[in-house]
Design an enzyme around this catalytic site. Structure first.
Site, short mmCIF file in Angstrom:
data_model
loop_
_atom_site.label_atom_id
_atom_site.label_comp_id
_atom_site.label_asym_id
_atom_site.label_seq_id
_atom_site.Cartn_x
_atom_site.Cartn_y
_atom_site.Cartn_z
N HIS A 441 0.80 -1.23 0.00
CA HIS A 441 0.00 0.00 0.00
C HIS A 441 0.83 1.27 0.00
CE1 HIS A 441 -4.16 -1.45 0.51
NE2 HIS A 441 -3.64 -2.44 1.18
N LYS A 727 -8.81 13.70 4.49
CA LYS A 727 -7.95 12.52 4.50
C LYS A 727 -6.94 12.68 5.63
CE LYS A 727 -7.05 13.28 0.20
NZ LYS A 727 -7.07 12.13 -0.66
N ARG A 728 -6.23 11.60 5.92
CA ARG A 728 -5.21 11.63 6.95
C ARG A 728 -4.25 12.80 6.69
NH1 ARG A 728 -0.38 8.48 6.75
NH2 ARG A 728 -1.28 7.46 4.92
N LYS A 733 0.41 14.21 1.39
CA LYS A 733 -0.95 14.47 0.90
C LYS A 733 -1.19 15.96 0.65
CE LYS A 733 -2.88 10.32 3.06
NZ LYS A 733 -3.39 9.61 1.88
N THR A 839 -8.70 6.01 -2.02
CA THR A 839 -10.06 5.53 -2.27
C THR A 839 -11.08 6.65 -2.12
OG1 THR A 839 -10.18 4.77 0.04
CG2 THR A 839 -9.64 3.12 -1.64
N LYS A 843 -14.77 7.70 -4.15
CA LYS A 843 -16.07 8.02 -3.53
C LYS A 843 -16.57 9.37 -4.00
CE LYS A 843 -14.28 5.63 0.50
NZ LYS A 843 -13.56 5.84 1.75
#
Length: 997
Positions: A441, A727-728, A733, A839, A843
């Site tokens: 991952h 998100k985290r 990110k 992911t 969505k």
């Protein structure tokens, strides 16, 4: 061991209530048993067709004697149907079931029927229906003795279960009507359920989507995880940024789980390994705990199949409470064993900066692997009915490791097969490799887990022995592949591919390498002896000069000082003398590098398949992360692009949009066959569809505006663009890029007149959400910065509703189910090549949200499916990143003046007195840890803000924007977890669809 039976039925019950509770296991008086070695769920069920509306059965109690009622479970297990009556549950029977549970399985005092009590009673009522199908599922799997997939993950981010369960059972309307009869609203009742605190981010959410798809597609499977009492943490946002407090999701109990007190396995730590008289190795002594199973039903959609999520909790036997010490007042010492066991399942990802934290994390990982594999082996032995053929184990069992956390499955399965089942190494290794597979991952080096060799040797001594043997076997494979003709390549391969890092090679291999080096040296010296040309003389001179350089006395002191500090031509004499002393004195040798166990390498070596989770990620895995292994075993490597369940992530969380899709496509089959979503493309330019589409989005935005007001106190305009990044919190990110872009936008607004602002900018509500790991200081600084920027902008009367910045505290699945349907722009802006898949991007696209992002992870494939014109692309590409970092290190990077401007604005104190030098400093400099803008925020900043200008332009044209939104939903069909699970089942697990009759 004999089965231990216990009843789900209270001793006292009303016959009239039983008659009305149409599908309750309580009303059917079903007994159930669980063997220590079998974990089998023993319930009965009636038959119905694969996709037909459920008809659940109830034994009429109105005319049955009490003794007959007590015997019902026995007769049903024997297959007698008696006078079973079949009918479809209606609101009245459901209401009776809820009332029954409120009275006879209470978690609250009896005086009132308020929302928390209504939730528990409703959930228990639903669980009764699930239990019937749950038992039927595994009873059928046992009967058919089919191959099953076992999915091991440290995280399962389930979210709330009530609405998902009644939706999958097709009972949403009936439950809504039943609760209205009882004075409550289904949505309000469902809101009482806390999110199960069993995960943090995409890893856990993916695992939960996979369980939903496995059940829906009728694949025989189990999920295995840990039952964290306090989760990761509950996030609070204060003036100081993020604060963490323990989750309380289990404080009132969990109505969905069933504890299996007889499904109990021993787990050992520490101790020593001894050789018995028969030559076998035995792991003895140490610390012994017990793992007990808590089972949670996972229902499929429009199918009877209901699979099991088995969560392990940890404890010790009661006799380990030291009563003597307790009664002597040494209470802490007396309870030490119990405390050490229980804390294994307290917290998800406990801080591991301390030695104690590292030990606890490794204990967690081993507990998951050991308990799960003991359970899996016990199931296999039971299904074999006394005729165990171990070579068939891989034909009945597929174990999937979700990331590197369950890596210890490999040595643990080896230990069980060799030490407990008496197999040879060759037999056990063959079985293990054919059974286990690994999903990667991440490409982040820090996430490719390594464990201290000394720590693991102390905690799991037998497993280290097994890992050492696996490593020796790998070394032999490398020697066989690459030979000895090129020692440099051989040494490089050994250094990068070995499981054991910084640990001596086997003596035979070391001797071989020494011999190869000696032979090479001899060959080199012979060449000099033979060649008597002038070039040879030059070589000899060079050799002499090199030998001179090895001596510290050969280099004049003033020259060495000049090398140390060439710019200072006027050094004081005493400083020169100090430098002389420092140069002539030998420096202490550097400490030896730490000995480590590379878990990702062990995963690749020990499994038969390795998959990435997006096309670009899988190529990086093959070409960079595990390139040496790919050259050795190319057949192992696959891609399985992630997906999300369309049930939870559009059908149930966005009913308005779902109804529109069904209306225009003409069927609800798209929930199971998402390829039908592509049919929306035929209607994309029809005005009626666009009007309905915008109306559904506006309705969802209104709900979010109310939620924001409730959670943060900020009022936002539902007619503004909802721009969301949830998100985290992590530097890669790039929430920092997003908020710096907002700061730039704000600064430009402040430089304009009100008329100019209205003309140049579309109103936006910028929404953030996500947790920063408790010890990740830089991520927590980013959270603090976002909240400070929001506090300033949201109170600026000149800006008003033109720009709002909101940080949603304690982001979780339930919040996502509210935000995602309301989203219009979603940011997936990670540094290219660093996000494995993502992911949440799937969505958002599924719910008609337009994405802005880099060519990273699944963004690449989403953009291909929805169309380039319907995705806002910016930033460097993955193949450019290494060269850009090199350019930075060489001092050649010149930042865009707009980037310099925005940093200066932050430092000016525009957002308060907090010192952001550490945060902004990470974007500056050319080298050093935590410096040099490793994640390319400065490099991508100009491209990002220019892309945001294109977003504003597109949003002004609402017809164009709605078209883009519809095409995102239409193009999202590929990203269903159903497609992903079909691929895993076919290409990795070799498990077959099995419909419950």
């Amino acid at each position: 061991m004999a089965a231990s039976s216990y009843s789900a039925t209270p001793t006292a019950m009303r016959a009239e209530t039983l008659t009305r509770c149409c599908y309750s296991t309580t009303s059917r008086l079903i007994g159930f048993s669980s063997l220590h070695t079998s974990s089998k769920l023993l319930f009965t069920t009636s038959s119905d067709s694969r996709r037909a509306k459920r008809s659940l059965y109830i034994k009429s109690a109105s005319s049955v004697p009490e003794q007959a009622l007590q015997d019902t479970s026995t007769r049903l297990d024997e297959g007698a149907s008696g006078d079973l009556v079949s009918f479809t549950p209606d609101a009245a029977s459901i209401a009776s079931s809820i009332k029954y549970h409120a009275e006879f399985t209470p978690a609250f005092s009896p005086e009132k029927f308020e929302l928390p009590k209504a939730f528990f009673a409703t959930a228990q009522s639903v669980r009764d229906a699930l239990i019937i199908n749950w038992n039927a599922t595994y009873d059928y799997y046992e009967k058919k003795n089919v191959k099953q997939a076992y999915y091991l993950s440290m995280e399962f981010l389930q979210g709330r279960a009530l609405l998902n369960a009644v939706g999958n059972l097709e009972l949403t309307g009936a439950y809504g009507e039943a609760l209205k009869k009882l004075g409550h609203d289904l949505e309000n009742v469902a809101s009482q359920e806390p999110d199960a605190a069993l995960g943090n981010g995409g890893l856990g959410r993916l695992a939960s989507c996979f369980l939903d798809s496995l059940a829906t597609l009728d694949y025989p499977a189990w999920g295995y995880g840990l039952r964290y009492k306090y989760g990761l943490f509950k996030q609070r946002i204060t003036k100081d940024g993020q604060e963490e407090v323990a989750e309380d999701w289990l404080e009132m109990g969990n109505p969905w789980e069933i504890v299996r007190n007889d499904v109990l396995y021993p787990v050992k730590f520490y101790g020593k390994v001894v050789t018995a008289s028969d030559g076998k190795r035995h792991w003895i002594g140490g610390e012994d705990i017990q793992a007990v199973a808590y089972d949670v039903p996972i229902p499929g959609y429009k199918t009877k199949t209901t699979i099991n999520l088995r969560l392990w909790s940890t404890k010790v036997a009661s006799e380990l409470l030291d009563l003597h010490a307790f009664n002597s007042g040494e209470h802490t010492a007396a309870c030490e064993a119990q405390s050490n066991a229980e804390k294994i399942c307290y917290i998800l990802y406990p801080g591991d900066e301390s030695a104690e934290g590292k030990i606890l994390r490794l204990k967690q990982q081993y507990t998951l692997c050991s308990a799960s594999l003991q359970d899996i082996v016990a199931q296999f032995e039971r299904r074999s009915q006394g005729q165990v053929k171990w070579d068939e184990f891989p034909e009945k069992v597929a174990v999937q490791m979700n990331d590197t956390h369950p890596t210890l499955c490999i040595p643990e399965l080896m230990r069980i097969l060799i030490d407990l089942k008496g197999m040879s190494w060759k037999e056990a290794w063959n079985i293990t490799q054919r059974t286990v597979a690994y999903t990667n991952h991440t490409v982040l080096p820090e996430a490719l887990e390594k464990w201290s060799y000394e720590l693991m040797q102390k905690l799991l001594p037998r497993h280290v022995e097994i890992i050492e043997m696996i490593d020796e076997q790998l070394v032999d494979d490398i020697l066989s592949k690459y030979g000895t003709s090129n020692p440099e390549i051989l040494v490089k391969k050994l250094n990068t591919m070995r499981i054991l890092e910084n640990i001596d090679l086997p003596a035979s291999v070391t001797d071989l390498l020494v011999k190869l080096q000696e032979n090479k040296a001899d060959d080199s010296s012979e060449s000099f002896e033979v060649d008597d040309s002038s070039e040879s003389l030059e070589a000899d001179d060079s050799s002499e000069s090199l030998e001179a350089d090895d001596s510290s006395e050969s280099l004049p002191i003033h020259d060495e000082a000049a090398l140390v500090d060439e710019d200072n031509e006027h050094e004081e004499e005493e400083d020169i003398e100090k430098k002389k002393d420092a140069i002539t004195e030998p420096s202490p040798p550097p400490p030896p590098p730490p000995k480590m166990v590379r878990m990702a390498n062990l995963c690749v070596v020990g499994g038969h398949a390795v998959n990435g989770v997006a096309e670009i990620h899988s190529e990086i895995v093959k070409e960079e992360v595990f390139n040496d292994f790919y050259e050795l075993w190319p057949e192992k490597f696959q891609n399985k692009t992630n997906g999300v369940t369309p049930r939870r992530w559009i059908r149930f969380c966005n009913p308005n949009l779902s109804d529109i899709i069904t209306k225009w496509i003409g069927t609800e089959d798209w929930v199971l066959k998402t390829e039908k979503l592509a049919e929306l493309r035929k209607f994309v330019d029809i005005e009626d569809l666009q009007i309905e589409w915008r109306r559904a989005k506006r309705s969802n935005k209104t709900k979010v505006a109310s939620f924001i007001k409730e959670k943060t106190g900020y009022s936002v305009n539902a007619d503004a663009m909802f721009d969301i990044q949830v998100k985290r919190i992590h530097e890669y990110k790039r929430q920092l890029l997003n908020i710096l872009g907002i700061v730039y936008r704000y600064k430009k607004m402040k430089e304009m007149t009100a008329v100019e602002r209205q003309a140049n900018y579309v109103p936006r509500v910028c929404i953030f959400g996500g947790k920063a790991f408790a010890t990740y200081v830089q991520a927590k600084r980013i959270v603090k910065f976002i909240t400070d920027v929001g506090a300033t902008i949201n109170h600026d009367p000149e800006i008003g509703d033109l720009l709002k910045v909101v940080f949603i505290p304690d982001y979780n699945v339930s919040v996502a189910e509210l935000l995602i349907p309301a989203s219009e722009l979603s940011q997936h802006i990670s540094t290219a090549g660093m996000e494995a898949s993502g992911t949440s991007n799937m969505k958002f696209a599924m719910n008609g949200c337009v994405l802005i992002g880099t060519l990273d992870g699944a963004n690449v494939e989403i953009r291909e499916e929805v169309g380039e014109d319907n995705f806002f692309l910016f930033g460097a590409e993955a193949h450019e990143v290494a060269a850009l970092r090199k350019e930075r290190a060489e001092g050649k990077f010149v930042p865009d003046k707009r980037f310099v401007e925005v940093k200066e604005f932050v430092r000016s104190g525009a957002f308060g007195s907090y010192n952001y030098d550490e945060l902004l400093g990470s974007l500056e400099g050319n080298e050093g840890f935590g410096r040099a803008d490793y994640f390319l925020v400065g490099k991508d900043f100009p491209s990002y803000i220019e892309c945001q200008e294109k977003v504003d332009e597109a949003y002004r044209d609402q017809k164009r924007w709605t078209r883009m939104s519809i095409l995102n939903t239409a193009g999202s069909y590929k990203f269903s977890s159903d497609r992903t699970i079909h691929e895993y089942a076919r290409d990795i697990w070799n498990v077959q669809h099995l419909e419950i009759p």
